[in-house]
Write a protein that holds these residues in place. Structure first.
Motif, short mmCIF file in Angstrom:
data_model
loop_
_atom_site.label_atom_id
_atom_site.label_comp_id
_atom_site.label_asym_id
_atom_site.label_seq_id
_atom_site.Cartn_x
_atom_site.Cartn_y
_atom_site.Cartn_z
N GLU A 1 1.00 -1.43 0.45
CA GLU A 1 -0.06 0.33 0.34
C GLU A 1 0.96 1.22 -0.03
O GLU A 1 1.59 1.29 0.45
CB GLU A 1 -0.83 -0.23 1.14
N LEU A 2 0.22 2.03 -0.52
CA LEU A 2 1.14 3.53 -0.83
C LEU A 2 1.83 3.89 0.53
O LEU A 2 2.33 4.71 0.89
CB LEU A 2 -0.26 5.04 -0.67
N GLY A 3 0.82 3.43 2.28
CA GLY A 3 1.79 3.95 3.06
C GLY A 3 2.83 3.23 4.25
O GLY A 3 3.74 3.45 4.52
N ASP A 4 3.04 1.72 2.83
CA ASP A 4 4.16 1.58 3.42
C ASP A 4 5.82 1.82 3.12
O ASP A 4 6.07 1.09 3.41
CB ASP A 4 3.78 -0.84 2.77
N SER A 5 5.42 2.88 1.74
CA SER A 5 7.00 3.82 2.33
C SER A 5 7.14 3.80 2.54
O SER A 5 6.56 4.73 3.29
CB SER A 5 6.56 4.84 0.66
N ALA A 6 8.77 3.49 3.35
CA ALA A 6 9.10 4.13 4.32
C ALA A 6 10.85 2.95 3.63
O ALA A 6 11.27 2.92 2.77
CB ALA A 6 8.41 3.23 5.64
N LEU A 7 11.66 3.85 4.72
CA LEU A 7 12.78 3.38 4.73
C LEU A 7 12.48 2.28 5.75
O LEU A 7 12.68 2.13 7.74
CB LEU A 7 14.21 4.39 5.64
N TYR A 8 13.26 1.49 4.95
CA TYR A 8 13.50 -0.29 6.14
C TYR A 8 14.89 -0.45 6.33
O TYR A 8 15.64 -0.98 5.53
CB TYR A 8 13.22 -1.40 5.71
N PHE A 9 14.90 -0.80 7.68
CA PHE A 9 16.33 -0.52 8.35
C PHE A 9 16.63 -2.03 8.66
O PHE A 9 16.12 -2.34 9.25
CB PHE A 9 16.67 -0.07 9.66
N CYS A 10 17.53 -3.15 8.67
CA CYS A 10 18.63 -3.95 9.39
C CYS A 10 19.58 -3.56 9.64
O CYS A 10 20.13 -2.89 9.86
CB CYS A 10 18.70 -5.29 8.43
N ALA A 11 19.58 -4.31 11.78
CA ALA A 11 20.45 -3.66 11.93
C ALA A 11 20.35 -6.10 13.17
O ALA A 11 20.44 -6.92 12.86
CB ALA A 11 20.23 -3.13 13.67
N SER A 12 22.16 -5.70 13.23
CA SER A 12 22.09 -7.03 13.84
C SER A 12 23.32 -6.91 15.32
O SER A 12 23.75 -5.48 15.65
CB SER A 12 23.36 -7.53 12.96
N SER A 13 23.12 -7.73 15.91
CA SER A 13 23.87 -8.07 16.98
C SER A 13 24.22 -9.14 17.54
O SER A 13 23.97 -10.79 16.89
CB SER A 13 22.77 -7.69 18.25
N ALA A 14 25.22 -8.85 18.10
CA ALA A 14 25.79 -10.33 19.50
C ALA A 14 25.23 -11.28 19.66
O ALA A 14 25.06 -12.77 19.01
CB ALA A 14 26.64 -10.39 19.62
N GLY A 15 24.25 -11.22 20.59
CA GLY A 15 23.93 -12.07 21.26
C GLY A 15 22.00 -11.41 20.95
O GLY A 15 21.82 -11.01 20.81
N GLN A 16 21.20 -12.20 22.81
CA GLN A 16 19.70 -11.93 22.10
C GLN A 16 19.29 -11.43 22.38
O GLN A 16 18.26 -10.42 21.89
CB GLN A 16 19.37 -13.35 22.69
N GLY A 17 19.85 -9.92 23.44
CA GLY A 17 19.19 -8.66 23.47
C GLY A 17 20.78 -8.31 24.63
O GLY A 17 21.32 -8.20 25.22
N GLY B 1 20.12 0.85 5.00
CA GLY B 1 18.30 1.01 4.67
C GLY B 1 18.01 0.46 3.34
O GLY B 1 19.32 1.42 2.17
N SER B 2 17.11 0.24 3.18
CA SER B 2 16.09 -0.17 2.28
C SER B 2 15.03 1.69 1.74
O SER B 2 14.25 1.08 2.65
CB SER B 2 15.95 -1.47 1.99
N TRP B 3 14.95 1.88 0.36
CA TRP B 3 14.64 2.92 0.38
C TRP B 3 13.57 2.35 -0.92
O TRP B 3 13.50 2.28 -1.47
CB TRP B 3 14.91 4.09 -0.12
N LEU B 4 12.42 2.54 0.11
CA LEU B 4 11.23 1.86 -0.63
C LEU B 4 10.13 2.83 -0.36
O LEU B 4 8.97 3.04 0.06
CB LEU B 4 9.71 0.24 0.54
N THR B 5 9.78 2.83 -1.96
CA THR B 5 8.51 3.89 -2.60
C THR B 5 7.59 3.01 -3.33
O THR B 5 7.93 2.28 -4.44
CB THR B 5 9.14 4.84 -3.59
#
Lengths: 113, 109
Positions: A82-98, A107-111
């Motif tokens: 949908e149009l409202g899904d347009s956004a910047l989608y970030f992935c992040a990573s870390s060593a542990g669970q939290g 980031g991935s820019w989705l339009t």
């Protein structure tokens, strides 16, 4: 460079379509996180995976799904866009669970048009 | 559910003055509190973090304080410079990391 790789960097697609965003975490990191950032908005937590298993879920729509593969890369699938899904989608990573520092990709820019 | 409130949403300070951004969190089990800086169109980058067993941490012009009883933590930037202009996010974590909505900091010449 954070060491987290995201593809594609930019994507334009039509409403109703489906896209897949890809993320490779930093070497050695087992956790992958997905965040959505709309224009002038904060970082909305979508989902976290740890070593292939879903670890935590945020405000992720049913039209969205994700998975983490045995080689630890992750994919975020967005469908019935949908149009409202347009956004910047970030992935992040870390060593542990939290409770660890998380490192963001570019980031991935989705339009959606 | 878990929530992080961040204030103010926008902050303008004169170059050389100090800036303070405040956050509160709801989950008392949170034990890790990072702060990220995001410049326009770029990824958030960690600038400082603090764990629940520490009350204060400083790194050059940046300091963070944590009050576990009150469940709030703050970022202090002293001697602000033009390159400090950005959006700053606080976060709280016991597993997944929940971010505040951000503070847009403007450094005025």
């Amino acid at each position: 460079d954070s060491g987290v790789t995201q593809t594609p960097k930019h994507l334009i697609t039509a409403t109703g379509q489906r896209v897949t965003l890809r993320c490779s975490p930093r070497s050695g990191d087992l956790s992958v996180y997905w965040y959505q950032q709309s224009l002038d908005q904060g970082l909305q937590f979508l989902i976290q995976y740890y070593n292939g298993e879903e670890r935590a879920k945020g405000n992720i729509l049913e039209r969205f799904s994700a998975q983490q593969f045995p080689d630890l890369h992750s994919e975020l699938n967005l469908s019935s866009l949908e149009l409202g899904d347009s956004a910047l989608y970030f992935c992040a990573s870390s060593a542990g669970q939290g409770g660890n520092t998380i490192y963001f990709g570019e980031g991935s820019w989705l339009t959606v048009v | 559910g878990e929530n992080v409130e961040q204030h103010p949403s926008t902050l303008s300070v004169q170059e050389g003055d100090s800036a303070v951004i405040k956050c509160t969190y709801s989950d008392s089990a949170s034990n890790y509190f990072p702060w990220y800086k995001q410049e326009l169109g770029k990824r958030p980058q960690l600038i400082i973090d603090i764990r629940s067993n520490v009350g204060e941490k400083k790194d050059q012009r940046i300091a963070v304080t944590l009050n576990k009883t009150a469940k709030h933590f703050s970022l202090h930037i002293t001697e602000t410079q033009p390159e400090d202009s950005a959006v700053y996010f606080c976060a709280a974590s016991k597993g997944k990391i929940i971010f505040g909505k951000g503070t847009r900091l403007h450094i005025l010449p």
